[in-house]
Write a protein that holds these residues in place. Structure first.
Motif, PDB file in Angstrom:
ATOM      1  N   ASN A  47      43.069  79.696  66.574  1.00  0.00           N
ATOM      2  CA  ASN A  47      42.856  79.027  66.139  1.00  0.00           C
ATOM      3  C   ASN A  47      41.543  78.434  66.608  1.00  0.00           C
ATOM      4  OD1 ASN A  47      42.686  79.322  69.239  1.00  0.00           O
ATOM      5  ND2 ASN A  47      43.189  77.604  70.355  1.00  0.00           N
ATOM      6  N   ARG A 309      47.187  73.965  61.866  1.00  0.00           N
ATOM      7  CA  ARG A 309      47.708  73.125  63.059  1.00  0.00           C
ATOM      8  C   ARG A 309      48.771  71.944  63.179  1.00  0.00           C
ATOM      9  NH1 ARG A 309      46.839  68.597  66.637  1.00  0.00           N
ATOM     10  NH2 ARG A 309      46.800  68.590  68.490  1.00  0.00           N
ATOM     11  N   TYR A 346      49.555  76.769  66.082  1.00  0.00           N
ATOM     12  CA  TYR A 346      48.640  76.849  65.557  1.00  0.00           C
ATOM     13  C   TYR A 346      49.152  78.616  64.826  1.00  0.00           C
ATOM     14  CZ  TYR A 346      45.982  74.096  68.105  1.00  0.00           C
ATOM     15  OH  TYR A 346      44.854  72.677  68.993  1.00  0.00           O
TER      16      TYR A 346
END
Length: 587
Positions: A47, A309, A346
């Motif tokens: 992420n 995500r 993620y």
């Protein structure tokens, strides 16, 4: 922590490495209480925005053309990727100049005279490898077969054969096989040691009962050519039942080689919708084989990597949505591991045949589905399952309280539990989410049925309903009672991507052993193998529990011991020398 009855029954036999009292609490009260971030092979959280991942449109490779956008997006009918300048001649809207097809019975020796694109080369090959008499006899054999079929005369007795004799050179035999099938698609060639035998292609005749002979002729030429990334399109067809019959024939006979999809015909009127069936070769599994530089460049695909995500969304539903928006199929996506639904997750992903620019263009549409895509960049290859170092978890535990009859200070109990994990480690069992927490039928039971080739049983286990009165479970009950896949489709909600994909295939192929095999193959490989992995996970849980019950936490001969770097083994307490765990990549 609070666990449902199903979890307690299923996991009550598992052993644990510590004996601390512990405490109670609730996890996953909401998706934001459970955050999972994948750790890539370099040890970085996916992420994290990277300065190296600069999105540059100017460096994007030319992308293939896309099909016209459909009025209604269907998660089950995922469109093919159009490939520019690589189509085999399609039949929709073709002129007579493109297909100079004349039935054999209309003109003497017309099989010899008929010419298709590239057929002159086949004639030359046959002339150079066969003597004049054998070549003439081959043409006569082909013409006789066509005349009998055109006159509706059934071939009585064993299928007629024509032998070309023994040809010792392997390369010459291979060339002859291809040349004959390209010139006479209504014939097949069979090798017997060094001999080539020619026979009527009964599958060609069977297809002629469904489509025109012209279409059958070109379809079998397309199959034999095996041109990668090419596609073939049948003539427009308004009859849904007839299209279903064509789909069934192609998938039954050649389903391991090609796949079929139906599309609305371009520039078609809304009042009189025509639909075409398009065929393309299945994407071959990734092979680590050596290729010449020229061949690799010629076959190079576009791969775009990104971080996905998602929030409170099943992964396969997310992939299905992205596939529709990008005009590709679900199997064009690759990833290192599965992620929870009730969580914010993620993970790294790669999509094939999509440029970074096109993925960038759907960012706003994706956000409406509780998803985000970022870190978009071009890469050289797809991802493989397990291609990561692990997962980082942020877990919120709510409603903390002591165990029953435990009067100790709650804070002390929590700190004690943390110290136990830090000092003694933990057994990294596969948790209930791997098996389907709270369900009557668990994923490992489906995996076992698949391993035993009991595909019909696997389908019925998959559609076993829960004791709930909602649209999904009502649809499942209806299917088990009637085996009416088409009727169940009308009842099954659109968001149930896996269920609808399976029902689409069962409607096409039938709820038979063969039909159920084809239906399971409608799932991407990563989803099919998920159920088998679930059974493997159950075996792992039981095996490690048996090991702990037998030997406890002490190190015994045969154990694999993982030590921290720069730490002397002799300085470690015995409890640190052995941490029984697995490297979980698919939580």
């Amino acid at each position: 922590m609070e666990e449902d009855t199903d979890f307690r029954i299923r996991f009550s036999s598992l052993c644990f490495i510590t004996d601390h009292v512990g405490f109670c609490g609730t996890i996953k009260s909401s998706p934001s209480d459970f955050i999972v971030i994948e750790i890539d092979e370099q040890g970085e959280l996916v992420n994290k925005e990277s300065d190296k991942l600069v999105y540059e449109v100017s460096k994007v490779l030319p992308e293939p053309n896309t099909l016209a956008k459909k009025a209604k997006l269907d998660l089950q009918i995922l469109s093919f990727e159009e490939t520019s300048n690589q189509e085999v001649s399609t039949l929709a809207g073709s002129s007579s100049d493109d297909h100079n097809f004349v039935p054999c019975s209309e003109k003497e020796d017309t099989v010899k005279d008929r010419t298709y694109k590239g057929e002159e080369e086949n004639v030359d090959v046959l002339g150079s490898l066969l003597d004049e008499k054998t070549n003439e006899l081959l043409n006569q054999f082909a013409c006789d077969i066509k005349e009998k079929w055109d006159s509706k005369t059934e071939l009585i007795g064993p299928s007629p054969e024509f032998s070309l004799g023994r040809i010792l050179d392997k390369n010459q035999r291979a060339t002859l096989h291809s040349a004959i099938r390209q010139k006479f698609p209504f014939l097949i060639t069979v090798g017997k040691n060094s001999e080539i035998v020619v026979r009527p292609n009964l599958e060609y005749k069977e297809l002629c009962h469904l489509v025109s002979e012209e279409e059958a002729f070109d379809f079998f030429k397309y199959l034999d050519a095996k041109k990668e990334n090419s596609k073939f399109t049948f003539k427009p067809d308004m009859n849904k039942e007839h299209r279903k019959a064509v789909h069934h024939f192609v998938n039954k006979k050649f389903g391991n080689l090609v796949e079929t999809k139906s599309f609305p015909e371009l520039n078609d009127s809304a009042d009189n919708p025509n639909v075409v069936i398009t065929v393309r070769f299945r994407v071959k599994a990734h092979k680590h084989c050596k290729r010449s530089l020229l061949e690799s460049q010629g076959r190079k695909d576009i791969y775009t990597a990104f971080t996905l995500r998602k929030e409170n969304l099943e992964m396969f539903e997310a992939v299905g949505f992205l596939a529709v928006k990008l005009g590709v199929i679900a199997s064009d996506f690759s990833y290192a591991g599965l992620k929870d639904k009730k969580a914010i997750t993620y993970q790294a992903m790669v999509v094939r045949k999509v440029t970074p620019e096109r993925l960038k263009n759907i960012e706003k549409e994706v956000e409406k589905k509780r998803m985000n895509v970022f870190n978009i960049r071009s890469v050289e290859d797809s991802l493989r399952l397990g291609q990561l170092k692990g997962n980082h978890f942020d877990i919120v535990i709510r409603n903390l309280k002591n165990q029953i009859n435990d009067s100790a200070n709650l804070r002390e109990r929590i700190l004690e539990a943390i110290e136990n994990v830090k000092n003694k480690g933990f057994v990294n069992y596969y948790g209930p989410q791997r098996f389907g927490m709270g369900r009557k039928v668990h994923t490992d039971q489906i995996g076992l049925a698949l391993l035993k080739s009991e595909t019909v049983k696997a389908v019925k286990l998959f559609f076993t309903p829960e004791d709930l009165d909602d649209p999904v479970n009502r649809a499942k009950k209806y299917f088990l009672q009637t085996e009416d896949a088409k009727g169940t489709l009308s009842l099954m909600p659109e968001f149930k991507v896996r269920e609808r994909a399976l029902l689409e295939s069962l409607h096409r192929f039938g709820v038979t052993e063969e039909g159920c095999i084809q239906a399971w193959f409608s799932f991407p490989h990563s989803l099919r193998i998920f159920y088998v992995h679930a059974y493997s996970s159950k075996i792992w849980n039981e095996a490690v529990s048996y090991r702990l019950a037998t030997y406890g936490s002490r190190v015994v001969e045969g154990d694999l011991v993982c030590l921290d770097e720069d730490v002397d083994n002799e300085q470690l307490p015995s409890s640190k020398k052995f941490t029984l765990t697995r490297y979980s990549t698919n939580l």
